[in-house]
Motif scaffolding. Structure first.
Motif, mmCIF file in Angstrom:
data_model
loop_
_atom_site.group_PDB
_atom_site.id
_atom_site.type_symbol
_atom_site.label_atom_id
_atom_site.label_comp_id
_atom_site.label_asym_id
_atom_site.label_seq_id
_atom_site.Cartn_x
_atom_site.Cartn_y
_atom_site.Cartn_z
ATOM 1 N N ILE A 233 0.833 -1.204 0.000
ATOM 2 C CA ILE A 233 0.000 0.000 0.000
ATOM 3 C C ILE A 233 0.871 1.259 0.000
ATOM 4 O O ILE A 233 0.645 2.198 -0.783
ATOM 5 N N ILE A 234 1.889 1.283 0.854
ATOM 6 C CA ILE A 234 2.758 2.456 0.952
ATOM 7 C C ILE A 234 3.437 2.734 -0.377
ATOM 8 O O ILE A 234 3.468 3.878 -0.856
ATOM 9 N N GLY B 154 4.217 6.082 -4.967
ATOM 10 C CA GLY B 154 4.490 6.137 -6.406
ATOM 11 C C GLY B 154 3.396 6.836 -7.186
ATOM 12 O O GLY B 154 3.662 7.673 -8.053
ATOM 13 N N SER B 155 2.146 6.497 -6.870
ATOM 14 C CA SER B 155 1.023 7.082 -7.602
ATOM 15 C C SER B 155 0.866 8.569 -7.290
ATOM 16 O O SER B 155 0.536 9.374 -8.175
ATOM 17 N N ILE C 55 1.304 3.450 -10.154
ATOM 18 C CA ILE C 55 2.515 2.695 -9.830
ATOM 19 C C ILE C 55 2.242 1.805 -8.621
ATOM 20 O O ILE C 55 1.541 2.197 -7.691
ATOM 21 N N ALA C 56 2.791 0.594 -8.662
ATOM 22 C CA ALA C 56 2.659 -0.350 -7.551
ATOM 23 C C ALA C 56 3.733 -1.428 -7.718
ATOM 24 O O ALA C 56 4.374 -1.506 -8.776
ATOM 25 N N SER D 158 9.275 5.406 -5.487
ATOM 26 C CA SER D 158 8.376 4.369 -4.996
ATOM 27 C C SER D 158 9.132 3.084 -4.669
ATOM 28 O O SER D 158 8.888 2.450 -3.632
ATOM 29 N N THR D 159 10.046 2.686 -5.557
ATOM 30 C CA THR D 159 10.843 1.479 -5.320
ATOM 31 C C THR D 159 11.687 1.622 -4.061
ATOM 32 O O THR D 159 11.767 0.709 -3.225
ATOM 33 N N THR D 160 12.309 2.788 -3.897
ATOM 34 C CA THR D 160 13.169 3.025 -2.732
ATOM 35 C C THR D 160 12.365 3.004 -1.443
ATOM 36 O O THR D 160 12.733 2.321 -0.478
ATOM 37 N N VAL D 161 11.264 3.736 -1.413
ATOM 38 C CA VAL D 161 10.424 3.793 -0.210
ATOM 39 C C VAL D 161 9.806 2.425 0.075
ATOM 40 O O VAL D 161 9.765 1.974 1.228
ATOM 41 N N GLY D 162 9.331 1.754 -0.964
ATOM 42 C CA GLY D 162 8.719 0.433 -0.788
ATOM 43 C C GLY D 162 9.676 -0.564 -0.165
ATOM 44 O O GLY D 162 9.300 -1.343 0.717
#
Length: 433
Positions: free
Chosen positions: A51-52, A57-58, A71-72, A288-292
């Motif tokens: 979810i995060i 990303g979105s 983005i997901a 998004s990739t980094t935070v995920g």
């Protein structure tokens, strides 16, 4: 901010488009934590991290790039994380593996700020790009068939047809049939609706229950898994995860770029063959990739399901803003999602169908040219048979220049490909895989 008039759209249209996009990709909320759990990631951690990553990303795509592309966490990348990185390496647990994802995100950020990313994508032969997509599709479909029990272990042939009289297998086949009918009718959100209907059937047959309720506050049992770049890099060096990072980068690079180009072209947003706000769009995916990875999910990508929202009229980042909002709401339904994820028959049909959609990339491969066809074939064949996306990529990148050299076409190959071939050869021969 979103320039509705310029893009010939309205708030109402964008809201409908956002809901449409969310419904078509909502399956990832269930499927991603299930796959990550096979790599040891606690379901609740994987769910919240999914979810995060999707929200971050979105939101970035909506506010920075103003594009209707959500983005997901990416399908295929999660399977690679769970089965090829963690399960295949006994000394690498999911926390160490997330260090590799974190470093990938940081490198992705740097590449997104330069032109090197574009050059790298252009260097990769088209046949290998399509083969990797198709191979991952077969691998994902195979996982779905195994999860559902439709395919089971066989003493002589390794795998064979499962017990079709098993209640779980019957439920999976019913769910697959329902979803296929919805797909055939071109119903938006067919995968999500198919899971919903299958879940209802499972509830009445006693296979699905909600002992822990329906809603709860979002939780992260493991907290922040990785945040220190120095520690992450040291983990990568200590465990020799260079190929893991390269594989993540390679797949994410052209997967995200290809989706962005395809969806924006469909929306009529391309200008003179160029993607508007391309740098910001790629940066959104990188963030998004980094935070995920910090919270516990595999690399993210732009979602081709965004094309459903575009078909519904989505033209601006407001569409993606709606998607992010719906993901936030979904975060409070983890007990419901957790119960659904415990019934493989509900999620397996989505994996099988997503795999079938990805295999369609083979039509772009030039099968008449053997030096193009065989490396692609090797990639597609080896991914499901070795249960390793990285091995499939490696065999393709090694065989491609070899065959080109044999035909005297060595000058047609970008120098990057020779470098990749040497690195992959070294990895297969000397490093664990």
């Amino acid at each position: 901010m979103f320039n509705f008039k310029t893009h010939n759209t309205s708030v109402k249209t964008e809201i409908i488009a956002g809901i449409t996009t969310f419904l078509t990709m909502a399956y990832i909320i269930v499927v991603n934590p299930v796959i990550l759990a096979d790599g040891g990631v606690p379901f609740q951690q994987g769910f919240t991290a999914t979810i995060i990553a999707a929200v971050v990303g979105s939101l970035c795509m909506a506010l920075f790039a103003n594009l209707p592309v959500a983005i997901a966490p990416g399908m295929g990348l999660n399977a690679y994380f769970a089965y090829s990185v963690v399960q295949a390496n006994g000394n690498v647990d999911f926390k160490i593996a997330f260090s590799a994802v974190f470093v990938t995100g940081l490198l992705f950020l740097l590449l997104s700020l330069t032109k090197f990313r574009t050059k790298l994508i252009e260097a990769i032969p088209q046949s290998l790009k399509y083969a990797i997509t198709a191979g991952i599709g077969l691998f994902i479909a195979f996982i779905g068939l195994r999860m559902s029990g439709v395919i089971a272990d066989h003493p002589a042939n390794l795998v064979g047809l499962g017990n079709l009289h098993s209640p779980s297998v019957i439920l999976a086949l019913v769910g697959l049939a329902i979803t296929l009918v919805l797909m055939s009718l071109n119903i938006n959100g067919a995968l999500f609706i198919g899971m919903l209907i299958t879940g209802i059937i499972a509830y009445f047959t006693g296979d699905l229950s909600f002992k822990d309720g329906i809603t709860s506050m979002p939780q992260l049992p493991e907290g922040v898994i990785v945040w220190n770049p120095i520690t992450a890099v040291s983990d990568v060096i200590k465990y020799g995860l260079y190929t893991v990072i390269f594989s993540f980068l390679l797949v994410t690079l052209f997967d995200t770029t290809g989706t962005l180009l395809g969806v924006t072209e469909q929306a009529g947003l391309m200008k003179n063959g160029k993607l508007p706000n391309a740098g910001r769009a790629l940066l959104s995916d990188s963030i998004s990739t980094t935070v995920g990875s910090m919270f516990g999910t595999s690399p993210t990508t732009a979602y081709i399901e965004s094309s459903a929202g575009v078909a519904a009229g989505g033209r601006t980042g407001f569409t993606t803003l709606i998607v992010a909002g719906l993901f936030i709401i979904a975060a409070f339904f983890s007990p419901l999602i957790g119960a659904v994820s415990g019934v493989a028959a509900i999620t397996a049909p989505s994996l099988i169908i997503v795999g079938s959609l990805m295999i369609g990339a083979v039509r772009h491969i030039d099968w008449e040219q053997f030096d193009e066809a065989f490396p692609a074939f090797l990639v597609i064949l080896s991914m499901p048979l070795t249960s390793s996306i990285a091995t499939g990529i490696a065999l393709g990148f090694i065989s491609y220049p070899l065959m080109k050299i044999a035909r005297g076409k060595f000058r047609d190959i970008h120098p990057f490909i020779y470098v990749f071939a040497v690195l992959f050869l070294y990895q297969l021969v000397f490093l664990p895989h």
